[in-house]
Design an enzyme around this catalytic site. Structure first.
Site, mmCIF file in Angstrom:
data_model
loop_
_atom_site.group_PDB
_atom_site.id
_atom_site.type_symbol
_atom_site.label_atom_id
_atom_site.label_comp_id
_atom_site.label_asym_id
_atom_site.label_seq_id
_atom_site.Cartn_x
_atom_site.Cartn_y
_atom_site.Cartn_z
ATOM 1 N N CYS A 32 52.168 10.994 7.898
ATOM 2 C CA CYS A 32 53.481 10.754 8.497
ATOM 3 C C CYS A 32 54.547 10.357 7.485
ATOM 4 O O CYS A 32 55.725 10.253 7.834
ATOM 5 C CB CYS A 32 53.385 9.687 9.585
ATOM 6 S SG CYS A 32 53.042 8.026 8.959
ATOM 7 N N TYR B 236 -5.094 2.179 8.527
ATOM 8 C CA TYR B 236 -4.367 1.041 7.961
ATOM 9 C C TYR B 236 -3.758 0.109 9.000
ATOM 10 O O TYR B 236 -3.100 -0.872 8.654
ATOM 11 C CB TYR B 236 -3.255 1.523 7.015
ATOM 12 C CG TYR B 236 -2.277 2.503 7.634
ATOM 13 C CD1 TYR B 236 -1.368 2.116 8.603
ATOM 14 C CD2 TYR B 236 -2.268 3.835 7.226
ATOM 15 C CE1 TYR B 236 -0.480 3.007 9.153
ATOM 16 C CE2 TYR B 236 -1.380 4.741 7.773
ATOM 17 C CZ TYR B 236 -0.488 4.326 8.742
ATOM 18 O OH TYR B 236 0.390 5.222 9.295
ATOM 19 N N ASP C 195 2.516 10.355 3.442
ATOM 20 C CA ASP C 195 3.416 11.300 4.107
ATOM 21 C C ASP C 195 2.576 12.230 4.971
ATOM 22 O O ASP C 195 2.173 13.316 4.562
ATOM 23 C CB ASP C 195 4.200 12.101 3.064
ATOM 24 C CG ASP C 195 5.397 12.812 3.688
ATOM 25 O OD1 ASP C 195 5.701 12.547 4.864
ATOM 26 O OD2 ASP C 195 6.022 13.630 2.991
ATOM 27 N N CYS D 177 51.766 7.514 3.438
ATOM 28 C CA CYS D 177 50.757 8.155 4.278
ATOM 29 C C CYS D 177 50.919 9.668 4.226
ATOM 30 O O CYS D 177 52.024 10.186 4.464
ATOM 31 C CB CYS D 177 50.902 7.660 5.717
ATOM 32 S SG CYS D 177 49.865 8.537 6.895
ATOM 33 N N LYS E 117 2.755 4.565 1.063
ATOM 34 C CA LYS E 117 3.203 5.112 2.350
ATOM 35 C C LYS E 117 2.830 6.592 2.387
ATOM 36 O O LYS E 117 3.463 7.416 1.726
ATOM 37 C CB LYS E 117 4.706 4.931 2.525
ATOM 38 C CG LYS E 117 5.217 5.385 3.888
ATOM 39 C CD LYS E 117 6.699 5.096 4.030
ATOM 40 C CE LYS E 117 7.189 5.504 5.413
ATOM 41 N NZ LYS E 117 7.063 6.954 5.654
ATOM 42 N N ARG F 73 1.902 9.646 17.649
ATOM 43 C CA ARG F 73 2.885 8.591 17.929
ATOM 44 C C ARG F 73 3.819 9.001 19.062
ATOM 45 O O ARG F 73 4.178 8.200 19.907
ATOM 46 C CB ARG F 73 3.705 8.296 16.670
ATOM 47 C CG ARG F 73 4.625 7.088 16.847
ATOM 48 C CD ARG F 73 5.841 7.128 15.927
ATOM 49 N NE ARG F 73 5.499 7.357 14.543
ATOM 50 C CZ ARG F 73 5.255 6.417 13.639
ATOM 51 N NH1 ARG F 73 5.278 5.156 13.999
ATOM 52 N NH2 ARG F 73 4.991 6.735 12.391
ATOM 53 N N CYS G 43 52.466 7.469 13.649
ATOM 54 C CA CYS G 43 51.600 8.225 12.742
ATOM 55 C C CYS G 43 50.654 9.086 13.571
ATOM 56 O O CYS G 43 49.814 8.567 14.315
ATOM 57 C CB CYS G 43 50.790 7.279 11.854
ATOM 58 S SG CYS G 43 49.677 8.150 10.729
ATOM 59 N N LYS H 42 11.139 2.814 -0.025
ATOM 60 C CA LYS H 42 11.153 4.238 -0.334
ATOM 61 C C LYS H 42 11.473 4.456 -1.817
ATOM 62 O O LYS H 42 12.162 3.645 -2.452
ATOM 63 C CB LYS H 42 12.188 4.965 0.545
ATOM 64 C CG LYS H 42 11.946 4.807 2.031
ATOM 65 C CD LYS H 42 10.633 5.386 2.501
ATOM 66 C CE LYS H 42 10.646 6.885 2.586
ATOM 67 N NZ LYS H 42 11.416 7.400 3.715
ATOM 68 N N GLU I 94 0.843 -1.195 0.000
ATOM 69 C CA GLU I 94 0.000 0.000 0.000
ATOM 70 C C GLU I 94 0.880 1.247 0.000
ATOM 71 O O GLU I 94 2.038 1.199 0.456
ATOM 72 C CB GLU I 94 -0.904 0.005 1.228
ATOM 73 C CG GLU I 94 -0.121 0.046 2.532
ATOM 74 C CD GLU I 94 -0.993 -0.208 3.749
ATOM 75 O OE1 GLU I 94 -1.857 0.646 4.011
ATOM 76 O OE2 GLU I 94 -0.785 -1.231 4.427
ATOM 77 N N CYS J 54 48.362 2.836 6.320
ATOM 78 C CA CYS J 54 49.658 3.374 6.742
ATOM 79 C C CYS J 54 50.326 2.384 7.686
ATOM 80 O O CYS J 54 49.686 1.814 8.574
ATOM 81 C CB CYS J 54 49.444 4.715 7.441
ATOM 82 S SG CYS J 54 50.883 5.302 8.339
#
Length: 717
Positions: free
Chosen positions: A433, A237, A131, A430, A129, A150, A454, A325, A127, A448
């Site tokens: 260092c 729902y 908003d 790296c 969703k 809620r 380091c 979504k 079904e 590294c």
């Protein structure tokens, strides 16, 4: 170089913990703005991306799940402007999926949990969703008595007077309705009504950002007459408490709501396969813009209510439902540079610098490039991605905000590539260092080799040690750690955790006083030393988490602490443990004890054992123990049940429930579920085909029962 979020697959534990802390704060603030203020400052896509990022990190690092994690919370605390209503049945949220593959995984997880045969059908409902604003309507003796938002899932806002003004919501139910029933659904506003309302509101200088905000703001009016003037509607729902069963399937119950006078969504349908589900999703997506109300996805639910009951719930969402979504937005921009960041474990991560572009309502300047293979056009499986197109500075790239807080570059527009663009050469040294950066066989990450020399790694380790979920030393933030680490004066220098606790004594003997240095002062220094002294005794789990042991996050630290009760006991086990060498080698008893703790497995156990096997780690811990005392854990029973506090092992084939179902049931009853049998095991539940674990339990004299006896024992007959 500005800090950005690292790719999930390459996060270190400290980085993951720090990011989860940031996400918890950011999501909580956006929940407050969305649910209470009705004034969100980010798009739905951005919010979904943050939640997905949080979930992805928690999936990879389950031991790091925080007590204030967004995955454990629903909505936001109810507003003080309204009286509160405690929901008799919690109003939980839904997990989200974003791709067809995610939908397949969701259905597979349902089948796996139920141990459902592949050739046996499971029907799902699908079904739109909506908003809008979630609402619970409580009817007693078929009369509307309470309406509540809620809220945080447990407690909502009492908006009964306002709900009574919505014409679509029945004030009374017909005679066939139960004596008590909570009908749940979504309060929303149609788009045309929203635009008309905003035109009227524009005269007052107050307009709403979108129909959802408009519906929420209209419902949260102190004066019900204001709500009455707003064109609010309601889709039913779902349901909460009922005094009698409403039906046998999700679909039938919702149709019954329609018979009672509620508006139900006509696009709800039953689907008999993955193909049906995805076809319905695409059909709804195709007419999304033509619908008179806003939707942001499609919700799938297991149709049979008996299966829903078996599947049960996670902390904030049902296992039997998910929201698919709609796709994330994409944008095109130019890659202006590639920077390399160094994490606590020495991982070198490439970061794309982009010409600013808006994606999903957010201005984006950085994007993840994952690793050097991704830049070259090679996927994790060694196969080409983007048809083998590499990514170069100067390229026009396609950016997508999908599941990450930061976006990712998903492709390159080759026809717009500059003639002088050259292939990117990933550094073999790296940048922090100058040490060699090596890539071990089978690894996607280059690291590294500088280790303790380091600065990038050492500073990150210290930041982790003082972080909120570790020792939580107030006044030692990112800037302070970097200052003390780089200090030339030995009296100010902090290079290892123990140095933090000797700082005050070194200061007292030094001519260089911290309070005389810019950025500090007498009061702040006094508070800093007091905060340090306050952590000379610390919870065992915090101490363990602060050590930064690979794979030991907050949750795993608590698991180990609850099992061993003292740091000395854990250390003794780790130092005496022998890691198995190949198949058939069980390791010694100490290894089996660590590895057998519920939630700890081979990878985590190896991380603990290997940490204490290193001389420099033991020396650092010894120095720290001279200054800090980890407090022993106190054993506590969590739930009152016949198996609460007991260690249970399930073995053999279970016929009435899947292994996941059995584990979930036992943990809900307060038991600890272990993966192997030891002297500390209290009960073994053995099904057909039980082998070595059953024999071991018999040899140790541990109580063994079958699956039927288990149900009798826990009162589930």
């Amino acid at each position: 170089m500005s800090e950005i979020v690292r790719p999930v697959e390459e996060l270190t534990q400290a980085e993951a913990a720090a990011e989860l802390a940031r996400l918890a704060l950011t999501i909580a603030e956006n929940d407050r703005l969305y649910h209470l203020e009705d004034a969100p400052k980010i798009s739905d896509a951005e919010y979904d991306a943050m939640r997905l990022r949080n979930a992805a990190i928690e999936t990879r690092f389950p031991e790091l799940v925080r007590s204030d994690s967004p995955s454990l919370k629903v909505g936001a605390a109810p507003s003080a402007a309204f009286t509160q209503v405690v929901h008799s049945v919690p109003m939980l949220s839904l997990d989200n999926v974003f791709t067809d593959e995610d939908v397949v995984d969701f259905i597979a997880s349902v089948r796996r949990f139920l141990a459902w045969p592949a050739d046996r059908e499971i029907i799902f409902t699908a079904e739109p969703k909506i908003d809008g604003l979630s609402m619970s309507l409580r009817y007693e003796n078929r009369r509307l008595v309470t309406a509540a938002t809620r809220g945080d899932g447990t407690t909502g806002e009492n908006v009964t007077a306002n709900i009574r003004t919505i014409k679509e919501i029945p004030q009374h139910l017909p005679k066939d309705a139960p004596d008590v029933v909570e009908v749940r659904g979504e309060v929303y506003m149609r788009r045309d009504d929203f635009f008309a309302l905003n035109q009227r509101m524009a005269e007052t200088g107050q307009v709403f950002a979108n129909p959802r905000n408009s519906a929420a703001g209209s419902l949260r009016q102190k004066d019900p007459e204001v709500t009455r003037s707003r064109p609010l509607k309601f889709f039913a729902y779902a349901w909460g408490e009922t005094s009698e069963p409403l039906g046998e399937t999700q679909y039938d119950v919702v149709q019954r709501f329609g018979d009672w006078g509620f508006q139900i969504n006509k696009l709800m349908d039953r689907c008999h396969s993955v193909e049906d589900i995805l076809a319905h999703y695409r059909a709804i997506e195709a007419q999304r813009s033509e619908l008179p109300y806003d939707i942001d996805g499609v919700v799938y639910k297991v149709d049979r209510l008996d299966l829903q009951a078996r599947l049960g719930f996670r902390s904030r969402s049902p296992r039997w439902a998910t929201a698919h979504k709609f796709a994330a937005e994409k944008a095109t921009t130019v890659l202006t540079g590639i920077d390399i960041q160094v994490g606590r474990t020495g991982a070198l991560t490439p970061v794309a610098r982009l010409h600013p572009v808006t994606v999903g309502g957010v201005v984006v300047t950085n994007a993840t490039l994952h690793n050097e293979d991704y830049i070259r056009g090679i996927g994790n499986n060694g196969q080409p991605i983007r048809d083998g197109r590499d990514i170069r500075v100067g390229d026009t790239v396609i950016v997508q905000r999908a599941g990450d807080v930061i976006p990712q570059i998903i492709d390159v527009v080759l026809e717009k590539r500059p003639a002088d663009a050259v292939r990117y050469v990933f550094p073999d040294r790296c940048p922090a260092c100058g040490s060699h950066a090596v890539r071990e066989e089978g690894e996607a990450v280059r690291r590294c080799t500088g280790g303790l020399i380091c600065p990038a790694q050492a500073v990150e380790r210290l930041r982790h040690f003082v972080s909120r979920n570790a020792l939580d030393i107030e006044g030692l933030g990112e800037k302070q750690i970097e200052f003390f680490f780089n200090a030339e004066d030995p009296a100010l220098r902090v290079r290892a955790p123990a140095d933090i606790f000797t700082l005050k004594a070194r200061q007292e003997k030094s001519l260089t006083k911290l309070e005389n240095i810019e950025g500090f002062g007498a009061v702040s220094v006094r508070k800093l030393f007091a905060a340090i002294d306050d952590r000379r005794q610390v919870e065992f789990s915090r101490f363990l988490f602060g050590l930064g042991i690979r794979h030991i996050g907050e949750t795993n630290a608590k698991r180990l602490a609850r099992h061993f009760l003292s740091f000395s006991a854990l250390r003794a086990a780790a130092e005496s443990a022998v890691i198995p060498q190949g198949k058939g080698d069980p390791g010694n008893a100490a290894w089996q004890e660590i590895n057998g703790i519920n939630g700890i497995g081979d990878v985590v156990a190896e991380g603990v054992v290997e940490f204490f096997a290193e001389d420099h780690n033991r020396e650092a811990v010894d120095a720290l123990l001279q200054e800090v005392t980890p407090l022993d854990e106190q054993p506590v029973g969590e739930v009152s049940s016949p198996v609460a506090g007991k260690t249970v092992v399930f073995t053999g084939s279970l016929e009435k429930m899947s292994r996941d179902e059995a584990k979930a049931m036992a943990e809900k009853l307060g038991a600890k579920v272990a993966g192997s049998v030891s002297k500390k095991t209290d009960l073994v539940v053995a099904g057909p085909g039980a082998g070595s674990k059953l024999k071991q339990a018999t040899d140790l004299g541990i109580e063994v029962i079958d699956e039927d006896a288990w149900f009798v024992r826990v009162g589930k007959v």
